[in-house]
Design a protein around this motif. Structure first.
Motif, short mmCIF file in Angstrom:
data_model
loop_
_atom_site.label_atom_id
_atom_site.label_comp_id
_atom_site.label_asym_id
_atom_site.label_seq_id
_atom_site.Cartn_x
_atom_site.Cartn_y
_atom_site.Cartn_z
N LEU A 33 0.83 -1.21 0.00
CA LEU A 33 0.00 0.00 0.00
C LEU A 33 0.87 1.26 0.00
CD1 LEU A 33 -2.91 0.99 0.08
CD2 LEU A 33 -2.78 0.95 2.57
N TRP A 34 1.86 1.30 0.85
CA TRP A 34 2.73 2.46 0.92
C TRP A 34 3.53 2.61 -0.38
CZ3 TRP A 34 1.88 6.24 3.98
CH2 TRP A 34 1.32 6.01 5.25
N ALA A 35 3.92 1.49 -0.96
CA ALA A 35 4.66 1.55 -2.23
C ALA A 35 3.79 2.14 -3.33
CB ALA A 35 5.14 0.15 -2.62
N LEU B 40 -4.16 10.10 -8.23
CA LEU B 40 -3.73 10.20 -6.84
C LEU B 40 -4.91 10.10 -5.89
CD1 LEU B 40 -1.16 10.60 -5.18
CD2 LEU B 40 -1.53 13.07 -5.30
N LEU B 41 -6.01 10.76 -6.24
CA LEU B 41 -7.21 10.68 -5.42
C LEU B 41 -7.77 9.26 -5.41
CD1 LEU B 41 -9.03 14.00 -6.39
CD2 LEU B 41 -7.85 13.49 -4.25
N GLY B 42 -7.72 8.61 -6.58
CA GLY B 42 -8.19 7.23 -6.66
C GLY B 42 -7.38 6.30 -5.78
N ALA C 78 -6.45 3.21 -0.85
CA ALA C 78 -5.67 3.01 0.37
C ALA C 78 -6.56 3.04 1.60
CB ALA C 78 -4.59 4.09 0.47
N PHE C 79 -7.50 3.96 1.64
CA PHE C 79 -8.42 4.07 2.77
C PHE C 79 -9.24 2.79 2.92
CE2 PHE C 79 -12.72 5.08 4.31
CZ PHE C 79 -12.41 5.59 5.56
N ILE C 80 -9.76 2.27 1.81
CA ILE C 80 -10.58 1.05 1.86
C ILE C 80 -9.72 -0.14 2.28
CG2 ILE C 80 -11.97 -0.55 0.50
CD1 ILE C 80 -12.80 1.80 -1.24
N THR C 81 -8.49 -0.19 1.78
CA THR C 81 -7.59 -1.30 2.14
C THR C 81 -7.31 -1.31 3.63
OG1 THR C 81 -6.55 -1.10 -0.04
CG2 THR C 81 -5.39 -2.40 1.62
N ILE C 82 -7.05 -0.13 4.18
CA ILE C 82 -6.78 -0.04 5.62
C ILE C 82 -8.02 -0.43 6.42
CG2 ILE C 82 -6.24 1.57 7.49
CD1 ILE C 82 -4.50 3.10 5.48
N ARG C 83 -9.18 0.02 5.96
CA ARG C 83 -10.43 -0.28 6.68
C ARG C 83 -10.75 -1.77 6.65
NH1 ARG C 83 -12.84 2.95 10.22
NH2 ARG C 83 -14.88 2.17 9.58
N THR C 84 -10.49 -2.41 5.52
CA THR C 84 -10.80 -3.84 5.40
C THR C 84 -9.69 -4.72 5.96
OG1 THR C 84 -9.87 -3.92 3.15
CG2 THR C 84 -12.23 -3.46 3.36
N GLY C 85 -8.47 -4.17 6.01
CA GLY C 85 -7.34 -4.95 6.50
C GLY C 85 -6.98 -6.10 5.59
N SER C 86 -7.27 -5.92 4.29
CA SER C 86 -7.00 -6.98 3.32
C SER C 86 -6.49 -6.38 2.03
CB SER C 86 -8.28 -7.78 3.05
OG SER C 86 -8.08 -8.71 2.00
N PHE D 189 -8.78 -3.08 -4.49
CA PHE D 189 -9.48 -3.11 -5.78
C PHE D 189 -10.99 -2.90 -5.65
CE2 PHE D 189 -5.68 -5.76 -6.03
CZ PHE D 189 -5.05 -5.22 -7.14
N ALA D 190 -11.46 -2.77 -4.43
CA ALA D 190 -12.91 -2.66 -4.23
C ALA D 190 -13.49 -1.40 -4.87
CB ALA D 190 -13.24 -2.68 -2.73
N PHE D 191 -12.77 -0.29 -4.74
CA PHE D 191 -13.27 0.97 -5.29
C PHE D 191 -13.43 0.88 -6.81
CE2 PHE D 191 -12.32 5.26 -7.04
CZ PHE D 191 -13.45 5.92 -6.56
N GLY D 192 -12.43 0.32 -7.49
CA GLY D 192 -12.51 0.17 -8.94
C GLY D 192 -13.64 -0.74 -9.37
#
Length: 232
Positions: free
Chosen positions: A55-57, A83-85, A90-98, A103-106
């Motif tokens: 995620l950070w990368a 960048l906004l995408g 990143a926000f969704i990944t952190i929230r789901t922890g997976s 890829f959920a947003f896309g």
């Protein structure tokens, strides 16, 4: 008084500038390539390390791309949108922890776009034509002609199929928790299908414009023939 000719000349120069193509409005070829780099980085880093490092990368690469475009004075809109995408992903990944949350947003964006194009076709305002006419400020005269509108209906249908297929396939892979294949599919289904949809849209624009020119010519001939038919 001297400012008026200068202002008029500037306005004429602006009008003479060629209308940017759809590809140019999307950031050109470089914009398309840059948009896929954070996804590739995320998939590779997740395979080698874990989703936090990946995620950070991905975020770091997205920021670097935005800075690069700024330094090179390239259009910033594609970079900012990307960048906004990435930030939302990143926000969704952190929230789901997976990792698959990246890829959920896309995936759900594809469903939203599919629904928007479908609704536009049902209400007889095909979105392919609306978007093109808005971007190029060419008006919506094509809606008054059934044949011209049909061309945009066809282009809109293709976009419906593109976004619909993206959602179905990628949502299935999301449920299977196959992050690697999900990332590859995201890229593989992105450019080829989008290229097809853009190609059909360009075809629709040309056919619709040709139809409108034909109608204008017929109307002009009809107007010219009117005085000759009137009694003396």
């Amino acid at each position: 008084m001297s400012e008026q000719p200068a202002a008029r000349a500037e306005a004429q120069d602006e009008a003479a500038k060629p209308t940017p193509t759809l590809l140019e409005q999307m950031g050109g070829v470089s914009g398309l390539i840059y948009s896929s780099v954070p996804i590739v980085v995320f998939v590779l880093a997740n395979y080698l390390f874990d989703w936090q490092a990946a995620l950070w990368a991905a975020v770091g690469v997205a920021v670097a791309i935005a800075l690069l475009r700024l330094i090179r004075r390239e259009p910033l809109q594609p970079a900012i949108s990307g960048l906004l995408g990435i930030a939302v992903c990143a926000f969704i990944t952190i929230r789901t922890g997976s990792a698959k949350g990246f890829f959920a947003f896309g995936i759900w964006s594809s469903l939203a776009y599919c629904a928007a194009f479908l609704i536009s076709a049902l209400v007889r305002w095909p979105l392919a034509g609306v978007i093109w006419s808005t971007l190029n400020n060419s008006g919506f005269k094509w809606r008054a002609d059934r044949s011209a509108r049909l061309y945009y209906d066809i282009a809109t249908l293709v976009w419906i199929l593109v976004f619909g297929s993206k959602f179905v396939v990628q949502q299935w892979l999301y449920d299977q928790n196959d992050v690697g294949l999900l990332g590859l599919t995201r890229i593989a289904m992105g450019y080829p299908l989008t290229a097809v949809a853009i190609g059909v849209t360009v075809w629709a624009v040309r056919k619709a414009d040709k139809r409108l020119v034909q109608l204008a010519a017929e109307e002009s001939k009809h107007e010219e023939a009117k005085p000759a038919q009137e009694p003396a």
